[in-house]
Write a protein that holds these residues in place. Structure first.
Motif, PDB file in Angstrom:
ATOM      1  N   ALA A 319     -28.554  35.965  35.217  1.00 56.48           N
ATOM      2  CA  ALA A 319     -27.351  36.693  35.631  1.00 56.48           C
ATOM      3  C   ALA A 319     -27.529  37.307  37.021  1.00 56.48           C
ATOM      4  CB  ALA A 319     -27.026  37.776  34.601  1.00 56.48           C
ATOM      5  N   ILE A 320     -28.688  37.908  37.263  1.00 54.82           N
ATOM      6  CA  ILE A 320     -28.945  38.525  38.567  1.00 54.82           C
ATOM      7  C   ILE A 320     -28.983  37.459  39.663  1.00 54.82           C
ATOM      8  CG2 ILE A 320     -30.643  39.820  39.924  1.00 54.82           C
ATOM      9  CD1 ILE A 320     -31.412  41.201  37.216  1.00 54.82           C
ATOM     10  N   GLY A 321     -29.593  36.300  39.359  1.00 54.64           N
ATOM     11  CA  GLY A 321     -29.629  35.203  40.318  1.00 54.64           C
ATOM     12  C   GLY A 321     -28.238  34.707  40.675  1.00 54.64           C
ATOM     13  N   ILE A 322     -27.381  34.586  39.681  1.00 52.29           N
ATOM     14  CA  ILE A 322     -26.001  34.167  39.919  1.00 52.29           C
ATOM     15  C   ILE A 322     -25.286  35.177  40.823  1.00 52.29           C
ATOM     16  CG2 ILE A 322     -23.757  33.827  38.807  1.00 52.29           C
ATOM     17  CD1 ILE A 322     -25.306  32.743  36.354  1.00 52.29           C
ATOM     18  N   GLU A 323     -25.543  36.452  40.535  1.00 54.46           N
ATOM     19  CA  GLU A 323     -24.912  37.495  41.348  1.00 54.46           C
ATOM     20  C   GLU A 323     -25.427  37.471  42.782  1.00 54.46           C
ATOM     21  OE1 GLU A 323     -24.013  42.309  41.149  1.00 54.46           O
ATOM     22  OE2 GLU A 323     -25.320  41.373  39.640  1.00 54.46           O
ATOM     23  N   LEU A 324     -26.723  37.260  42.962  1.00 54.91           N
ATOM     24  CA  LEU A 324     -27.301  37.208  44.304  1.00 54.91           C
ATOM     25  C   LEU A 324     -26.689  36.096  45.152  1.00 54.91           C
ATOM     26  CD1 LEU A 324     -31.134  37.723  43.634  1.00 54.91           C
ATOM     27  CD2 LEU A 324     -29.629  39.249  44.940  1.00 54.91           C
ATOM     28  N   ILE A 325     -26.409  34.967  44.520  1.00 57.66           N
ATOM     29  CA  ILE A 325     -25.864  33.826  45.256  1.00 57.66           C
ATOM     30  C   ILE A 325     -24.550  34.209  45.925  1.00 57.66           C
ATOM     31  CG2 ILE A 325     -24.816  31.548  44.943  1.00 57.66           C
ATOM     32  CD1 ILE A 325     -27.044  30.993  42.861  1.00 57.66           C
ATOM     33  N   GLY A 326     -23.712  34.980  45.221  1.00 59.39           N
ATOM     34  CA  GLY A 326     -22.517  35.530  45.835  1.00 59.39           C
ATOM     35  C   GLY A 326     -21.336  34.593  45.940  1.00 59.39           C
ATOM     36  N   GLN A 327     -21.376  33.467  45.264  1.00 56.20           N
ATOM     37  CA  GLN A 327     -20.259  32.526  45.297  1.00 56.20           C
ATOM     38  C   GLN A 327     -19.502  32.558  43.977  1.00 56.20           C
ATOM     39  OE1 GLN A 327     -21.996  29.056  48.295  1.00 56.20           O
ATOM     40  NE2 GLN A 327     -20.713  28.534  46.563  1.00 56.20           N
ATOM     41  N   PRO A 328     -18.268  32.044  43.961  1.00 57.55           N
ATOM     42  CA  PRO A 328     -17.559  31.924  42.685  1.00 57.55           C
ATOM     43  C   PRO A 328     -18.364  31.071  41.706  1.00 57.55           C
ATOM     44  CG  PRO A 328     -16.075  31.496  44.515  1.00 57.55           C
ATOM     45  CD  PRO A 328     -17.458  31.554  45.091  1.00 57.55           C
ATOM     46  N   PHE A 329     -18.305  31.421  40.430  1.00 62.23           N
ATOM     47  CA  PHE A 329     -19.065  30.664  39.442  1.00 62.23           C
ATOM     48  C   PHE A 329     -18.307  30.584  38.124  1.00 62.23           C
ATOM     49  CE2 PHE A 329     -20.362  35.061  38.748  1.00 62.23           C
ATOM     50  CZ  PHE A 329     -20.350  35.175  37.356  1.00 62.23           C
ATOM     51  N   LEU A 330     -18.584  29.508  37.398  1.00 60.86           N
ATOM     52  CA  LEU A 330     -18.111  29.311  36.022  1.00 60.86           C
ATOM     53  C   LEU A 330     -19.356  29.149  35.164  1.00 60.86           C
ATOM     54  CD1 LEU A 330     -15.955  28.713  33.851  1.00 60.86           C
ATOM     55  CD2 LEU A 330     -16.001  26.317  34.597  1.00 60.86           C
ATOM     56  N   TRP A 331     -19.524  30.054  34.192  1.00 61.31           N
ATOM     57  CA  TRP A 331     -20.757  30.099  33.403  1.00 61.31           C
ATOM     58  C   TRP A 331     -20.404  29.935  31.927  1.00 61.31           C
ATOM     59  CZ3 TRP A 331     -24.342  35.066  33.225  1.00 61.31           C
ATOM     60  CH2 TRP A 331     -25.527  34.757  32.539  1.00 61.31           C
ATOM     61  N   VAL A 332     -21.031  28.942  31.284  1.00 60.46           N
ATOM     62  CA  VAL A 332     -20.845  28.725  29.848  1.00 60.46           C
ATOM     63  C   VAL A 332     -21.909  29.508  29.100  1.00 60.46           C
ATOM     64  CG1 VAL A 332     -20.792  27.036  27.970  1.00 60.46           C
ATOM     65  CG2 VAL A 332     -19.838  26.439  30.214  1.00 60.46           C
ATOM     66  N   VAL A 333     -21.471  30.535  28.368  1.00 57.58           N
ATOM     67  CA  VAL A 333     -22.384  31.344  27.557  1.00 57.58           C
ATOM     68  C   VAL A 333     -21.958  31.177  26.101  1.00 57.58           C
ATOM     69  CG1 VAL A 333     -23.315  33.650  27.115  1.00 57.58           C
ATOM     70  CG2 VAL A 333     -22.686  32.981  29.453  1.00 57.58           C
ATOM     71  N   LYS A 334     -22.572  30.210  25.427  1.00 59.13           N
ATOM     72  CA  LYS A 334     -22.222  29.987  24.030  1.00 59.13           C
ATOM     73  C   LYS A 334     -22.733  31.157  23.179  1.00 59.13           C
ATOM     74  CE  LYS A 334     -26.169  26.850  23.310  1.00 59.13           C
ATOM     75  NZ  LYS A 334     -26.919  27.526  22.282  1.00 59.13           N
ATOM     76  N   PRO A 335     -22.175  31.362  21.996  1.00 59.84           N
ATOM     77  CA  PRO A 335     -22.511  32.552  21.210  1.00 59.84           C
ATOM     78  C   PRO A 335     -23.988  32.733  20.919  1.00 59.84           C
ATOM     79  CG  PRO A 335     -20.562  31.468  20.318  1.00 59.84           C
ATOM     80  CD  PRO A 335     -21.090  30.566  21.383  1.00 59.84           C
ATOM     81  N   ASP A 336     -24.748  31.634  20.838  1.00 63.26           N
ATOM     82  CA  ASP A 336     -26.177  31.750  20.511  1.00 63.26           C
ATOM     83  C   ASP A 336     -27.075  31.377  21.689  1.00 63.26           C
ATOM     84  OD1 ASP A 336     -25.513  29.078  20.525  1.00 63.26           O
ATOM     85  OD2 ASP A 336     -26.504  28.590  18.629  1.00 63.26           O
ATOM     86  N   LEU A 337     -26.624  31.658  22.909  1.00 62.89           N
ATOM     87  CA  LEU A 337     -27.436  31.309  24.076  1.00 62.89           C
ATOM     88  C   LEU A 337     -28.691  32.175  24.178  1.00 62.89           C
ATOM     89  CD1 LEU A 337     -27.793  29.589  26.630  1.00 62.89           C
ATOM     90  CD2 LEU A 337     -26.392  31.260  27.872  1.00 62.89           C
ATOM     91  N   THR A 338     -28.643  33.381  23.631  1.00 63.22           N
ATOM     92  CA  THR A 338     -29.828  34.242  23.657  1.00 63.22           C
ATOM     93  C   THR A 338     -30.413  34.371  22.254  1.00 63.22           C
ATOM     94  OG1 THR A 338     -28.577  36.276  23.303  1.00 63.22           O
ATOM     95  CG2 THR A 338     -28.877  35.558  25.576  1.00 63.22           C
ATOM     96  N   ASP A 339     -31.654  34.829  22.199  1.00 57.92           N
ATOM     97  CA  ASP A 339     -32.344  34.922  20.916  1.00 57.92           C
ATOM     98  C   ASP A 339     -32.014  36.203  20.165  1.00 57.92           C
ATOM     99  OD1 ASP A 339     -33.699  36.725  22.494  1.00 57.92           O
ATOM    100  OD2 ASP A 339     -35.631  35.697  22.418  1.00 57.92           O
TER     101      ASP A 339
END
Length: 483
Positions: A319-339
């Protein structure tokens, strides 16, 4: 006309008995995928292509995936109106058991499903009179369900084995006896040393630590997967036809090592209205409308497939890396992406990115990658995602998770050179700084984007009348219709 009773479902996922009209004389294929998302989708796509060429299709799911597919369908889709008949059978596991435990799932499938499949075929064929042409005329089985080839052979039915991954991975599985003899792995699949090997000089180098069966779960899981993959590959060798979702141009050396494997890829969805897609999760179509509002070649698309799981530390770094990039983004976060039970974003992240980011639980990926606003694909390198990215000419940042994804990453970054690899730090984490750095490296490398566009042309040329994949597919059609 003949009418048979089949199990179908309404658009709300409620099962019911309905009568299906079946035209006389059509070839009738029984299609059997391995029950995970990345295997169901290409076989469903192939099934739709066969329907367009006059086939009847009965698509066999496990009971668990059957319910997932029905529950994810858009409201306007009703499987009793679909041209593909969707049916189910038990996988042998209890309803609440974890089917992401692949070792246990594979053992259960092996002990349970062959008998059910044999009985299903007998039951279906008894539904037709002896002189009917609508009995099952062929079985098309995912090679990871290679036991189905032997069931079909036993019953005198033509068999088709379908390989849904890179031909290079199949070449590796076929070379298992040689790897054991050469001391690369032991008889249970464990590498004797961590080393890089090549099956041929022009093949990607493979890290023995990343062999598809070795980088999953604990030791018993790895041994169970090794046994399952090898035995099914051996069983599938007996099939009358061996088809592959790949094409000659991108894996010439691998196809030389698997000479009977016939490439018909890339298999891309046709977005048929009112048809079953095979998705396990409902697609959020609002993301396409959001993309329409973005500038050309400005959006980063981030998606990690159906099985990837991150710990919270890694999720935060992403998430921090995506924010650092600073460009528009589309992120798929499925319900079980984290443990954990639900993904937790860094403090203030969602507020800070609200005007330039969109997060969805599942996306219509082919539409997204084909959209002119998308400039980059951060991906787990699953084979379907790889084929789709190549077909749309989108460069990759590679983040493999397990199984064949490390091989696919090697193709992308080392052989085709249409993307870059994200490197794991000493702490086992891909840092936000690494994400930002590789993004800058890729954006600044025009040769990667040029090669990606050249690969798009090469990929799509295979699906034209002059293309080898389309020719192979047509040869297969004629053979099946001539039986």
């Amino acid at each position: 006309m003949i009418r048979v009773k089949t199990r179908t479902a309404t658009n709300r996922g409620e099962e019911r008995e309905s009568e299906r009209s079946i035209s006389m004389g059509k070839p009738h294929a029984l299609v059997i995928p391995f029950p995970v998302q990345g295997h169901v989708i290409p076989l469903m796509t192939l099934s739709h292509s066969l329907v367009q060429h006059g086939f009847e299709i009965t698509f066999v799911c496990t009971e668990f995936t059957y319910k997932q597919i029905l529950s994810s369908q858009p409201k306007e889709v009703s499987s009793n109106q679909s041209q593909i008949r969707l049916i189910s059978m038990p996988d042998g596991m209890e309803p609440g058991e974890d089917r992401n435990h692949l070792g246990k799932l594979c053992e259960s499938i092996t002990s349970t499903m062959p008998a059910y499949l044999e009985e299903l075929i007998r039951k279906m064929n008894r539904s037709f009179p002896d002189d009917s042409n609508n009995k099952i005329t062929c079985v098309i089985a995912d090679e990871n369900m290679g036991w189905a080839v032997r069931v079909a052979k036993k019953m005198g039915i033509p068999q088709v084995s379908f390989w849904p991954a890179a031909a290079g991975l199949r070449a590796l599985l076929l070379h298992i006896p040689q790897l054991i003899e050469d001391g690369v792995i032991d008889a249970k699949g464990a590498p004797k040393n961590h080393q890089m090997i090549k099956l041929s000089p022009s093949m990607p180098a493979m890290n023995t630590a990343h062999f598809g069966w070795h980088c999953i779960g604990d030791l018993p899981t790895q041994q169970a997967l090794f046994h399952y993959l090898y035995t099914n590959t051996q069983a599938a060798k007996e099939a009358d036809w061996l088809l592959s979702n790949s094409f000659y141009d991108i894996e010439p050396s691998a196809f030389k090592l698997t000479p009977k494997l016939l490439p018909i890829g890339p298999l891309l969805g046709t977005n048929l209205s009112g048809e079953i897609t095979g998705n396990f999760w409902s697609e959020d179509s609002s993301c396409v409308e959001w993309l329409d509002k973005q500038a050309p070649c400005s959006v980063i698309y981030i998606a990690f497939g159906s099985i990837t799981v991150f710990n919270q530390h890694q999720f935060h770094e992403l998430a921090i890396g995506i924010e650092l990039i600073g460009q528009p983004f589309l992120w798929v976060v499925k319900p079980d992406l984290t443990d954990s039970s639900a993904a937790t974003y860094p403090d203030g992240f969602q507020e800070r990115i609200a005007t330039r980011g969109k997060i969805v639980s599942w996306a219509p990926q082919q539409k997204v990658l084909a959209h002119p606003s998308v400039s980059l694909f951060i991906t787990h390198c699953g084979w379907n995602s790889t084929m789709e990215g190549l077909s749309m000419g989108v460069p990759f940042l590679c983040w493999p998770y397990f199984a064949d994804q490390f091989l696919n990453q090697s193709y992308i970054s080392d052989i085709w050179k249409v993307g870059l690899q994200l490197n794991v730090g000493d702490d086992g984490i891909i840092s936000s700084a690494e994400i930002y750095k590789k993004f800058k490296d890729l954006i600044g490398d025009e040769t990667i984007r040029t090669r990606a566009l050249e690969m798009k042309e090469k990929t799509n040329r295979n699906l034209t009348t002059e293309g080898s994949s389309l020719k192979n597919f047509n040869d297969f059609l004629q053979a099946m219709k001539g039986r």
